[in-house]
Structures are given as C-alpha cells and as structure tokens.
Design a protein around this motif. Structure first.
Motif, PDB file in Angstrom:
ATOM      1  N   ASP A  89      36.087  15.256  -1.853  1.00  0.00           N
ATOM      2  CA  ASP A  89      36.803  14.657  -2.993  1.00  0.00           C
ATOM      3  C   ASP A  89      36.877  15.651  -4.151  1.00  0.00           C
ATOM      4  N   MET A  90      35.756  16.324  -4.385  1.00  0.00           N
ATOM      5  CA  MET A  90      35.726  17.300  -5.485  1.00  0.00           C
ATOM      6  C   MET A  90      36.716  18.439  -5.213  1.00  0.00           C
ATOM      7  N   LEU A  91      36.745  18.906  -3.976  1.00  0.00           N
ATOM      8  CA  LEU A  91      37.641  20.030  -3.655  1.00  0.00           C
ATOM      9  C   LEU A  91      39.101  19.628  -3.848  1.00  0.00           C
ATOM     10  N   ASN A  92      39.440  18.365  -3.504  1.00  0.00           N
ATOM     11  CA  ASN A  92      40.817  17.898  -3.737  1.00  0.00           C
ATOM     12  C   ASN A  92      41.144  17.890  -5.215  1.00  0.00           C
ATOM     13  N   LEU A  93      40.176  17.453  -6.031  1.00  0.00           N
ATOM     14  CA  LEU A  93      40.406  17.447  -7.481  1.00  0.00           C
ATOM     15  C   LEU A  93      40.595  18.886  -7.982  1.00  0.00           C
ATOM     16  N   ILE A  94      39.799  19.817  -7.466  1.00  0.00           N
ATOM     17  CA  ILE A  94      39.926  21.213  -7.893  1.00  0.00           C
ATOM     18  C   ILE A  94      41.336  21.734  -7.591  1.00  0.00           C
ATOM     19  N   LEU A  95      41.827  21.415  -6.387  1.00  0.00           N
ATOM     20  CA  LEU A  95      43.177  21.873  -6.020  1.00  0.00           C
ATOM     21  C   LEU A  95      44.205  21.307  -6.992  1.00  0.00           C
ATOM     22  N   ALA A  96      44.064  20.021  -7.329  1.00  0.00           N
ATOM     23  CA  ALA A  96      45.017  19.386  -8.249  1.00  0.00           C
ATOM     24  C   ALA A  96      44.948  20.038  -9.625  1.00  0.00           C
ATOM     25  N   ILE A  97      43.737  20.288 -10.109  1.00  0.00           N
ATOM     26  CA  ILE A  97      43.582  20.880 -11.448  1.00  0.00           C
ATOM     27  C   ILE A  97      44.128  22.309 -11.460  1.00  0.00           C
ATOM     28  N   ARG A  98      43.878  23.051 -10.370  1.00  0.00           N
ATOM     29  CA  ARG A  98      44.411  24.423 -10.313  1.00  0.00           C
ATOM     30  C   ARG A  98      45.933  24.406 -10.415  1.00  0.00           C
ATOM     31  N   GLN A  99      46.550  23.472  -9.707  1.00  0.00           N
ATOM     32  CA  GLN A  99      48.015  23.397  -9.731  1.00  0.00           C
ATOM     33  C   GLN A  99      48.527  22.959 -11.089  1.00  0.00           C
ATOM     34  N   ARG A 100      47.812  21.995 -11.685  1.00  0.00           N
ATOM     35  CA  ARG A 100      48.309  21.367 -12.907  1.00  0.00           C
ATOM     36  C   ARG A 100      48.108  22.235 -14.139  1.00  0.00           C
ATOM     37  N   ASN A 101      46.869  22.686 -14.350  1.00  0.00           N
ATOM     38  CA  ASN A 101      46.648  23.357 -15.633  1.00  0.00           C
ATOM     39  C   ASN A 101      45.568  24.429 -15.667  1.00  0.00           C
ATOM     40  N   ASN A 102      44.928  24.743 -14.553  1.00  0.00           N
ATOM     41  CA  ASN A 102      43.878  25.764 -14.632  1.00  0.00           C
ATOM     42  C   ASN A 102      43.792  26.556 -13.318  1.00  0.00           C
ATOM     43  N   PRO A 103      44.794  27.439 -13.085  1.00  0.00           N
ATOM     44  CA  PRO A 103      44.842  28.168 -11.811  1.00  0.00           C
ATOM     45  C   PRO A 103      43.632  29.063 -11.566  1.00  0.00           C
ATOM     46  N   GLU A 104      42.903  29.410 -12.628  1.00  0.00           N
ATOM     47  CA  GLU A 104      41.762  30.335 -12.518  1.00  0.00           C
ATOM     48  C   GLU A 104      40.448  29.648 -12.138  1.00  0.00           C
ATOM     49  N   LEU A 105      40.461  28.324 -12.051  1.00  0.00           N
ATOM     50  CA  LEU A 105      39.200  27.595 -11.826  1.00  0.00           C
ATOM     51  C   LEU A 105      38.528  28.014 -10.520  1.00  0.00           C
ATOM     52  N   ARG A 106      37.257  28.415 -10.615  1.00  0.00           N
ATOM     53  CA  ARG A 106      36.441  28.763  -9.437  1.00  0.00           C
ATOM     54  C   ARG A 106      35.322  27.746  -9.294  1.00  0.00           C
ATOM     55  N   TYR A 107      34.764  27.613  -8.102  1.00  0.00           N
ATOM     56  CA  TYR A 107      33.664  26.669  -7.955  1.00  0.00           C
ATOM     57  C   TYR A 107      32.585  27.218  -7.028  1.00  0.00           C
ATOM     58  N   ARG A 108      31.383  26.699  -7.216  1.00  0.00           N
ATOM     59  CA  ARG A 108      30.242  27.001  -6.351  1.00  0.00           C
ATOM     60  C   ARG A 108      29.426  25.720  -6.179  1.00  0.00           C
ATOM     61  N   ILE A 109      28.963  25.494  -4.971  1.00  0.00           N
ATOM     62  CA  ILE A 109      28.113  24.318  -4.691  1.00  0.00           C
ATOM     63  C   ILE A 109      26.648  24.737  -4.844  1.00  0.00           C
ATOM     64  N   LEU A 110      25.863  23.875  -5.471  1.00  0.00           N
ATOM     65  CA  LEU A 110      24.432  24.149  -5.654  1.00  0.00           C
ATOM     66  C   LEU A 110      23.618  23.081  -4.915  1.00  0.00           C
ATOM     67  N   LEU A 111      22.835  23.499  -3.946  1.00  0.00           N
ATOM     68  CA  LEU A 111      21.972  22.536  -3.241  1.00  0.00           C
ATOM     69  C   LEU A 111      20.803  22.170  -4.149  1.00  0.00           C
ATOM     70  N   THR A 112      20.621  20.858  -4.366  1.00  0.00           N
ATOM     71  CA  THR A 112      19.567  20.402  -5.283  1.00  0.00           C
ATOM     72  C   THR A 112      18.653  19.396  -4.586  1.00  0.00           C
ATOM     73  N   MET A 113      17.494  19.195  -5.205  1.00  0.00           N
ATOM     74  CA  MET A 113      16.515  18.185  -4.759  1.00  0.00           C
ATOM     75  C   MET A 113      16.192  18.335  -3.276  1.00  0.00           C
ATOM     76  N   LEU A 114      16.089  19.575  -2.858  1.00  0.00           N
ATOM     77  CA  LEU A 114      15.820  19.870  -1.453  1.00  0.00           C
ATOM     78  C   LEU A 114      14.328  19.696  -1.158  1.00  0.00           C
ATOM     79  N   ASP A 115      14.044  18.942  -0.112  1.00  0.00           N
ATOM     80  CA  ASP A 115      12.655  18.781   0.334  1.00  0.00           C
ATOM     81  C   ASP A 115      12.469  19.691   1.550  1.00  0.00           C
ATOM     82  N   THR A 116      11.944  20.882   1.307  1.00  0.00           N
ATOM     83  CA  THR A 116      11.895  21.887   2.381  1.00  0.00           C
ATOM     84  C   THR A 116      10.903  21.506   3.486  1.00  0.00           C
ATOM     85  N   ARG A 117      10.008  20.521   3.221  1.00  0.00           N
ATOM     86  CA  ARG A 117       9.063  20.122   4.279  1.00  0.00           C
ATOM     87  C   ARG A 117       9.712  19.145   5.254  1.00  0.00           C
TER      88      ARG A 117
END
Ligand SMILES: Nc1ncnc2c1ncn2[C@@H]1O[C@H](COP(=O)(O)OP(=O)(O)OP(=O)(O)O)[C@@H](O)[C@H]1O
Ligand SMILES: [Mg+2]
Length: 255
Positions: free
Chosen positions: A159-187
């Motif tokens: 869903d987020m990636l679809n929004l990014i595509l829409a925003i890039r087309q509409r008004n911010n072609p330079e927008l970049r993104y990175r996913i951050l893994l959070t609250m990871l329980d490594t055990r």
C-alpha cells in the motif's frame, strides 16, 4: 538545503514515532540542527518530549490552517539543536478543512520552504494514508517506512509503495524510500525468517541496520527523553546511531 525525512506506514504501532524521535536525536549527535514535526493528531511525539498537547498553541494545526507563521510554531526540547513543531487533537479539524484549499497536498512543503536554520526536518506521520501523510510525502526527499517482521507487513508495504508511486507522479518525482525493520526479536525463529522474507522481497530498499526489541524504548517517553539521552549505552541507542550513519551514506549517494 535542508534535508527532509518522512517516517510513515499506514500500519499502526510499528515504531514510526520512536524512529522519528530516536533518529532525530542521533542526527543531532552528528552535529545537525534538527526540527521534528508531529503530524499525528494523537500527538505521541509531542507527549514523548514532555509536552502536554491539549494546552499547546500554536501547533502544526495552525500552520495548516494558515493561522500562524511556521517559525512561530517551533518549540525547544531538552536537547540543544533539537526542536519540535507539536501537534494536538485540533489537527483533525484542520485536516478536514484542508481538502477545500488549493494545492492542499503542498501546504507543508510550501511552509517548510520558508524556514531557515535547520539541517534536517523529520516528519512523524499518523498511521494512515491521509492528507497529512500525503503532505509529508510531498515535502520529503526520503521516506523511511518502519516495518515489523509480521505476516501482514508485506501487504501494508505494498500500500505504501502504491502511495509513493502516486506522489512521485503527482508532485514529488524525487521521493526515495527505505524500509526499516523494527521491533525485531532475534531469538525468535519465525521473526528472523519473516525479516529475511522482507529483505528478499524488497532487497536494496531495506536498510542494513535493523532495530531490535529493547524495553528501554518503552520507558524513555515517560521521562520526556529520546533513547539517546535516557539510555545512551543501550542496544536501541546504538542501533539508531547506526541508522543515522547509514542514512548519511545513503544521502551522499543521492547528492
Ligand atoms: N524496538 C522496540 N522495542 C520495544 N518497544 C518498542 C520498540 N520500538 C517501539 N517500541 C514501543 O512500541 C510502541 C509503538 O511504538 P510507536 O509509538 O513508536 O509506533 P507508531 O508506529 O508511531 O504508532 P502509531 O501508529 O500509533 O503512531 C511504543 O510503546 C514504543 O515505545
Ligand atoms: Mg506514532
């Protein structure tokens, strides 16, 4: 030029606010002057920094309504070089008025373009794809999407990636993104396996740095502090510092 970083995910409780605040504090340690902007009517970031939202005026809501200059809505924090534009419940009312305005998705970008004196803006979004989040994405150069290693995360990420595509087309072609893994329980084997699946599915778009579960992150807001002040030696503190360094390398590549 001021760098603008949005922290957003339509999914709730994935550590957006924690990431915005902790990363902001880590960027201050790198010598940057940082302005945090609370874009959530629930005002968790504002509360985490020791403010009582209901008694605050002006807030980001007044900026959206055009009732105050953006520089008049900037508040100090206990940390030098870390400032805040707070939020409160009136932001919901302001949001309802936005749609009737011209260029309503660009109000935040236009307001931020008036501000001098900061190296980085960090925008903490609500858990929706609403007008407020769209304003943040139109104003940002980089979007950080915190995601927990859970079965449903991949859907929210799409869903987020679809929004990014829409925003890039509409008004911010330079927008970049990175996913951050959070609250990871490594055990936890399932957690490790889901994190690996997200890395495989989104490969380069995932930060190498990942944030593990650390209960001290739950405690620090009670003291109105970021994790870097509350528990500087904690694992979460070190991981958010590593994130700030990785982000620095990434933004150098973009320039
Ligand atoms: N790495 C972590 N380890 C343990 N607890 C964490 C961690 N990161 C965040 N938390 C806790 O998880 C809860 C949700 O985090 P946070 O408020 O940052 O999420 P959010 O995505 O901003 O939520 P919302 O969608 O409601 O705005 C908070 O209680 C926070 O202290
Ligand atoms: Mg939040």
């Amino acid at each position: 030029m001021t760098q603008s970083i949005a922290v957003a995910n339509a999914k709730g409780g994935v550590a957006k606010t924690t990431t915005a605040l902790s990363l902001g504090a880590a960027l201050v340690e790198q010598g940057k002057r940082v302005l945090l902007i609370d874009l959530d009517p629930h005002a968790n970031m504002t509360i985490s920094l020791g403010y009582k939202p209901s008694s605050l005026s002006p807030t980001i809501a007044d900026v959206f309504l055009g009732d105050c200059l953006i520089e008049d809505a900037i508040y100090g924090t206990p940390v030098d070089r870390l400032s805040l534009i707070p939020s409160n419940h009136t932001l919901t009312l302001a949001e309802n008025h936005l749609m009737v305005r011209d260029r309503y998705q660009l109000i935040l970008r236009d307001a931020l373009s008036q501000l001098d004196g900061f190296d980085v803006f960090v925008l903490d979004c609500p858990p929706t794809l609403s007008t407020l989040t769209q304003n943040a994405l139109a104003a940002a150069r980089i979007l950080i999407i915190p995601a927990q290693p859970e079965y449903y995360s991949a859907h929210a990420l799409r869903d987020m990636l679809n929004l990014i595509l829409a925003i890039r087309q509409r008004n911010n072609p330079e927008l970049r993104y990175r996913i951050l893994l959070t609250m990871l329980d490594t055990r936890n084997r399932i957690h490790r396996s889901l994190a690996k699946q997200i890395r495989t599915a989104f490969s380069q778009a995932v930060f190498e740095t990942q944030i593990e579960i650390d209960t001290r992150l739950r405690e620090s807001p009670l003291f109105g502090q970021s994790i870097l002040q509350y528990a500087p030696q904690s694992r979460a503190s070190k991981q958010y510092q590593a994130l700030a360094q990785e982000l620095r390398r990434y933004t150098h590549e973009l320039d």
